[in-house]
Structures are given as structure tokens and as C-alpha cells.
Enzyme design. Structure first.
Site, PDB file in Angstrom:
ATOM      1  N   PHE A 119       0.841  -1.196   0.000  1.00 43.50           N
ATOM      2  CA  PHE A 119       0.000   0.000   0.000  1.00 43.50           C
ATOM      3  C   PHE A 119       0.872   1.240   0.000  1.00 43.50           C
ATOM      4  O   PHE A 119       1.782   1.367   0.826  1.00 43.50           O
ATOM      5  CB  PHE A 119      -0.909   0.026   1.244  1.00 43.50           C
ATOM      6  CG  PHE A 119      -2.022  -0.977   1.158  1.00 43.50           C
ATOM      7  CD1 PHE A 119      -1.760  -2.326   1.294  1.00 43.50           C
ATOM      8  CD2 PHE A 119      -3.317  -0.569   0.896  1.00 43.50           C
ATOM      9  CE1 PHE A 119      -2.779  -3.263   1.187  1.00 43.50           C
ATOM     10  CE2 PHE A 119      -4.344  -1.497   0.785  1.00 43.50           C
ATOM     11  CZ  PHE A 119      -4.068  -2.841   0.936  1.00 43.50           C
ATOM     12  N   TYR A 124       3.072   8.159   1.097  1.00 40.48           N
ATOM     13  CA  TYR A 124       3.875   6.927   1.129  1.00 40.48           C
ATOM     14  C   TYR A 124       4.243   6.440  -0.283  1.00 40.48           C
ATOM     15  O   TYR A 124       5.027   5.496  -0.407  1.00 40.48           O
ATOM     16  CB  TYR A 124       3.143   5.829   1.906  1.00 40.48           C
ATOM     17  CG  TYR A 124       3.268   5.951   3.418  1.00 40.48           C
ATOM     18  CD1 TYR A 124       2.779   7.074   4.087  1.00 40.48           C
ATOM     19  CD2 TYR A 124       3.845   4.949   4.174  1.00 40.48           C
ATOM     20  CE1 TYR A 124       2.873   7.181   5.475  1.00 40.48           C
ATOM     21  CE2 TYR A 124       3.943   5.047   5.567  1.00 40.48           C
ATOM     22  CZ  TYR A 124       3.458   6.164   6.204  1.00 40.48           C
ATOM     23  OH  TYR A 124       3.552   6.261   7.578  1.00 40.48           O
ATOM     24  N   HIS A 231       8.401 -10.299  15.159  1.00 41.08           N
ATOM     25  CA  HIS A 231       8.707  -8.872  15.237  1.00 41.08           C
ATOM     26  C   HIS A 231      10.145  -8.695  15.743  1.00 41.08           C
ATOM     27  O   HIS A 231      10.537  -9.332  16.727  1.00 41.08           O
ATOM     28  CB  HIS A 231       7.730  -8.203  16.196  1.00 41.08           C
ATOM     29  CG  HIS A 231       7.743  -6.718  16.082  1.00 41.08           C
ATOM     30  ND1 HIS A 231       8.809  -5.967  16.499  1.00 41.08           N
ATOM     31  CD2 HIS A 231       6.844  -5.860  15.565  1.00 41.08           C
ATOM     32  CE1 HIS A 231       8.559  -4.694  16.257  1.00 41.08           C
ATOM     33  NE2 HIS A 231       7.368  -4.595  15.689  1.00 41.08           N
ATOM     34  N   GLU A 301      -1.814  -4.514  13.563  1.00 42.07           N
ATOM     35  CA  GLU A 301      -0.835  -5.468  14.117  1.00 42.07           C
ATOM     36  C   GLU A 301      -1.412  -6.208  15.329  1.00 42.07           C
ATOM     37  O   GLU A 301      -1.164  -7.402  15.517  1.00 42.07           O
ATOM     38  CB  GLU A 301       0.441  -4.722  14.508  1.00 42.07           C
ATOM     39  CG  GLU A 301       1.580  -5.632  14.950  1.00 42.07           C
ATOM     40  CD  GLU A 301       2.881  -4.859  15.127  1.00 42.07           C
ATOM     41  OE1 GLU A 301       3.633  -4.723  14.148  1.00 42.07           O
ATOM     42  OE2 GLU A 301       3.134  -4.374  16.253  1.00 42.07           O
TER      43      GLU A 301
HETATM   44  C1  UD2 Z   1       3.892  -1.049  12.060  1.00 41.16           C
HETATM   45  C2  UD2 Z   1       3.751  -2.278  11.174  1.00 41.16           C
HETATM   46  C3  UD2 Z   1       2.603  -2.047  10.213  1.00 41.16           C
HETATM   47  C4  UD2 Z   1       1.303  -1.792  10.943  1.00 41.16           C
HETATM   48  C5  UD2 Z   1       1.501  -0.643  11.903  1.00 41.16           C
HETATM   49  C6  UD2 Z   1       0.278  -0.479  12.797  1.00 41.16           C
HETATM   50  C7  UD2 Z   1       5.874  -3.414  10.674  1.00 41.16           C
HETATM   51  C8  UD2 Z   1       7.146  -3.319   9.938  1.00 41.16           C
HETATM   52  N1  UD2 Z   1       5.007  -2.405  10.457  1.00 41.16           N
HETATM   53  O1  UD2 Z   1       4.336  -0.029  11.160  1.00 41.16           O
HETATM   54  O2  UD2 Z   1       2.436  -3.155   9.359  1.00 41.16           O
HETATM   55  O3  UD2 Z   1       0.896  -2.955  11.610  1.00 41.16           O
HETATM   56  O4  UD2 Z   1       2.663  -0.810  12.748  1.00 41.16           O
HETATM   57  O5  UD2 Z   1       0.510   0.480  13.796  1.00 41.16           O
HETATM   58  O6  UD2 Z   1       5.632  -4.347  11.363  1.00 41.16           O
HETATM   59  N2  UD2 Z   1       0.439   3.526   4.807  1.00 41.16           N
HETATM   60  C9  UD2 Z   1       0.256   4.311   3.677  1.00 41.16           C
HETATM   61  N3  UD2 Z   1      -0.031   5.635   3.824  1.00 41.16           N
HETATM   62  C10 UD2 Z   1      -0.142   6.230   5.050  1.00 41.16           C
HETATM   63  C11 UD2 Z   1       0.062   5.428   6.191  1.00 41.16           C
HETATM   64  C12 UD2 Z   1       0.356   4.090   6.045  1.00 41.16           C
HETATM   65  O7  UD2 Z   1       0.351   3.834   2.550  1.00 41.16           O
HETATM   66  O8  UD2 Z   1      -0.394   7.444   5.113  1.00 41.16           O
HETATM   67  C13 UD2 Z   1       0.695   2.092   4.641  1.00 41.16           C
HETATM   68  C14 UD2 Z   1       2.127   1.840   4.163  1.00 41.16           C
HETATM   69  O9  UD2 Z   1       2.140   0.695   3.370  1.00 41.16           O
HETATM   70  C15 UD2 Z   1       2.860   1.601   5.470  1.00 41.16           C
HETATM   71  C16 UD2 Z   1       1.809   0.848   6.274  1.00 41.16           C
HETATM   72  O10 UD2 Z   1       0.553   1.413   5.894  1.00 41.16           O
HETATM   73  O11 UD2 Z   1       4.062   0.887   5.276  1.00 41.16           O
HETATM   74  C17 UD2 Z   1       1.948   0.892   7.784  1.00 41.16           C
HETATM   75  O12 UD2 Z   1       2.126   2.223   8.237  1.00 41.16           O
HETATM   76  P1  UD2 Z   1       3.510   2.659   8.875  1.00 41.16           P
HETATM   77  O13 UD2 Z   1       4.606   2.004   8.148  1.00 41.16           O
HETATM   78  O14 UD2 Z   1       3.575   4.127   8.989  1.00 41.16           O
HETATM   79  O15 UD2 Z   1       3.353   2.021  10.319  1.00 41.16           O
HETATM   80  P2  UD2 Z   1       4.519   1.518  11.328  1.00 41.16           P
HETATM   81  O16 UD2 Z   1       5.846   1.915  10.830  1.00 41.16           O
HETATM   82  O17 UD2 Z   1       4.178   1.969  12.685  1.00 41.16           O
END
Ligand code: UD2
Length: 351
Positions: A119, A124, A231, A301
Site C-alpha cells: 500500500f 507513502y 517482530h 498489528e
Molecule cells: C507497524 C507495522 C505495520 C502496521 C503498523 C500499525 C511493521 C514493519 N510495520 O508499522 O504493518 O501494523 O505498525 O501500527 O511491522 N500507509 C500508507 N499511507 C499512510 C500510512 C500508512 O500507505 O499514510 C501504509 C504503508 O504501506 C505503510 C503501512 O501502511 O508501510 C503501515 O504504516 P507505517 O509504516 O507508517 O506504520 P509503522 O511503521 O508503525
């Protein structure tokens, strides 16, 4: 709790240094085809350095036989420093625990096509180029791959040269104001395309975050009916420190005496049917939470982790498959295959 300090490490109050005492189990299997074969695993960890310390296993495979050799060829239990199998006999994949030549041949004969869902919503999309370029170098090399790119900005999807047998499918989807909702809605969107596309186009789905880059081989060794990834912040941790949802009011609630591992939201998959069941169930649970005015602590998650408590993965990927260099390097990781890309949360989220 603040989630704006990094993707994986240092975010959820993860592992600090801890002594993981004896977490042990002994399993004995007796096969009777003239010879008895006892298989015993002793799993224990003993460390002073938390994450860095190896999870040790001693395994004894005795007596004969040709059968066991064959088993080992596909499912090599050669690593003596890590846990390579769960209590329910799901392999845990580390470098050195499988034979990629044999596996590649098996999957090639089956002419398998693998779907990679990613996504890239709102800002992103900036992560897509590196993601796709590195996937072309390391993801399912030699196999057929469909990249399913879910985005609200189809015009910003970069052109990347793809090798033969690999194609890009851009799926326009809506966005949401909050990044948490975007992350959670991935479950709904993946399940929505089950009937329309996935079931007719691919055998397996691999579902990952976009702010990542491939750094080493990620191949068919990961494929199984249902797989999740340990994780990186919790692979050597005790259950008490897993950040499951602990409020009974949420559908993601996991009682404190349940749960085997803490899985990352950013890398799971399985057969199309299993991924459909998982994503549908998680989405429905999130909708119930929404109606009840509650959001699980770690969003999708948390729901994924709840799902895996009651639907055990048939294969588990080690943190080689999801690492963040901000957490440092670990002796135990012979490869760092899929790495978090550093992002400026303030600049990228909700934009
Ligand atoms: C963690 C998890 C993620 C999700 C999230 C929930 C890992 C490596 N990552 O990532 O899978 O469970 O926690 O809190 O385990 N996205 C968009 N546009 C946006 C926001 C998000 O495309 O504006 C998509 C994108 O693919 C992104 C994913 O959603 O990689 C998850 O968002 P994140 O990467 O910001 O979340 P993160 O780093 O906290």
C-alpha cells in the site's frame, strides 16, 4: 504511547536487556518403521544481552534413515543457535535452515505465481521506487510475481523495469485522514480483491509495508499456507512483554496467559484463501471495535497477533525477514533481507 520514533525498534518499549531464563520444552517423537527415532528439542535462552543473545536449541535426530535425510533436505535443522520449529511443528525460517535449490525447483515445477501486496497511500508513494527496485533484485527471483500496488495516487506510481514473468498491477483505492486507519484498512482492501483478482491470478499472497527495502534474498522458502514474521523487537522476548491488546473490550484482546510469539504487522501471507480468511476476520474485528469506540493499541498489528493466537501459522519467518538497522546488527542474523527505510514521521504521516 508514542509511535513516532521509528518503525520497529524503540517504538513500543520493546526489549531492553533482559535475562531470559529457561523457557524449555522437550519433545519426543517415536516413529516405528523398524527403527525408533527420537527427536528432542531443548529450547532455552540464557543471556545477559537481551536481543543479541542466541536462542539455543539442541536437537538430536537419531538412528536411521533415508526418510529423515529427505526431511532434512527440505527442512534443514542445521542451525544450533536458534529456535527452528514451534511446539506445533511449524518451521521457523532462518538462513541455513532450508535448501533453496530444492525448494526453488519444487515451486518452479508447480509454476507458482506469487502476489506481493503493498500500500502506498498519500505521501507513502515516495517509498515505492526503492521498494520495487529492490524487490526486482531479491524477491522471489526466478519465479512469477505480481506486484499489487494499492494507491490513491496511481499517476505517481514510478516506472520500474520488471524482469520477465513479473508484472505490476495498480489498484486505485481511497485514502483516509488518519495514518492508523490507512494501515488498518489494508485488511479490508486485501480481502475485497480476493474474488475480483487474487483467486484467479496468484497462488500465494505476501503482504508487506511499503517503507521498506529488500536487502537480500526473500524466496519461496517463506511460502506456506499461513505465515507470519517474528517482530524484530520481540523475537527473544518473554510473553509478558509482548504488546498484545490487553483490554478485553477490544476484539484484539489476548489474555495474559495466551500467545506464542509477537508478530510484525508488516510481513505476513499465505495461500490466497488463508490470507482472505485472515484479512476478512481482522477487518470485521476492527469494524466491531470501531462501532464500540475502541481502537486496538497497535492497530492492525494487534488484530493480526490475535488471529495468530487462534490460527497458528504453518510457517514463521525469523527477523531476518523484517529488520530495522536502527536496532543495530545482531550476530544471530546471518542475513538482513528486508529492512525498514527511515522516515520522517511528521513529514510523511497524515499528508
Ligand atoms: C507497524 C507495522 C505495520 C502496521 C503498523 C500499525 C511493521 C514493519 N510495520 O508499522 O504493518 O501494523 O505498525 O501500527 O511491522 N500507509 C500508507 N499511507 C499512510 C500510512 C500508512 O500507505 O499514510 C501504509 C504503508 O504501506 C505503510 C503501512 O501502511 O508501510 C503501515 O504504516 P507505517 O509504516 O507508517 O506504520 P509503522 O511503521 O508503525
Amino acid at each position: 504511547m508514542d509511535k513516532d520514533q521509528g518503525k520497529t525498534g524503540g517504538v513500543k518499549g520493546y526489549l531492553t536487556k533482559r535475562r531470559l531464563c529457561v523457557v524449555g520444552f522437550i519433545m519426543l517423537l517415536f516413529f516405528s518403521f523398524g527403527f525408533g527415532v527420537g527427536v528432542g528439542f531443548v529450547w532455552y535462552t540464557s543471556n545477559d544481552t537481551g536481543l543479541d543473545a542466541p536462542i539455543k536449541i539442541s536437537s538430536t535426530m537419531s538412528n536411521n534413515t533415508q526418510d529423515l535425510d529427505d526431511f532434512h533436505k527440505v527442512n534443514l535443522l542445521r542451525r544450533s543457535d536458534v529456535l527452528t520449529m514451534t511446539l506445533w511443528f511449524a518451521p521457523i525460517v532462518w538462513e541455513g535452515t532450508y535448501n533453496s535449490e530444492i525448494l526453488n525447483e519444487q515451486f518452479r515445477q508447480r509454476n507458482v505465481t506469487v502476489g506481493l501486496t503493498v500500500f502506498a497511500i498519500k505521501k507513502y508513494v515516495v517509498f515505492l521506487k526503492k521498494f520495487l527496485e529492490t524487490a526486482e533484485m531479491y524477491f522471489m527471483v526466478g519465479h512469477r510475481v505480481n506486484y499489487y500496488i494499492f494507491t490513491d495516487r496511481p499517476e505517481e506510481v514510478p516506472e520500474v523495469v520488471l524482469k520477465e514473468g513479473r508484472k505490476k498491477v495498480v489498484l486505485p483505492v481511497q485514502n483516509y485522514p488518519r495514518w492508523q486507519e490507512i494501515s488498518m484498512r489494508r485488511m479490508e482492501m486485501i480481502s475485497n480483491f480476493f474474488q475480483q483478482r487474487f483467486i484467479n491470478e496468484v497462488s500465494y499472497l505476501v503482504c508487506v509495508d511499503v517503507d521498506m527495502r529488500f536487502n537480500d534474498q526473500v524466496g519461496v522458502e517463506i511460502l506456506s499456507d499461513l505465515f507470519g514474521t517474528l517482530h524484530p523487537g520481540f523475537y527473544a522476548a518473554e510473553r509478558q512483554s509482548f504488546t498484545y491488546e490487553h483490554r478485553p473490550a477490544s476484539q484484539a484482546y489476548v489474555p495474559s496467559d495466551e500467545g506464542d510469539f509477537y508478530y510484525a504487522g508488516g510481513f505476513f501471507g499465505g495461500t490466497v484463501m488463508e490470507v482472505y480468511k485472515l484479512t476478512k476476520k481482522c477487518h470485521e474485528a476492527m469494524m466491531v471495535d470501531k462501532a464500540n469506540g475502541i481502537e486496538a493499541i497497535w492497530h492492525d498489528e494487534s488484530h493480526l497477533n490475535k488471529y495468530f493466537v487462534y490460527h497458528k501459522p504453518t510457517k514463521i519467518l525469523s527477523p531476518e525477514y523484517l529488520w530495522d538497522d536502527d536496532m543495530g546488527r545482531r550476530e544471530i542474523l546471518k542475513k538482513r533481507r528486508f529492512l525498514a527505510v527511515r522516515k520522517n514521521h511528521a513529514a510523511i504521516r497524515n499528508k
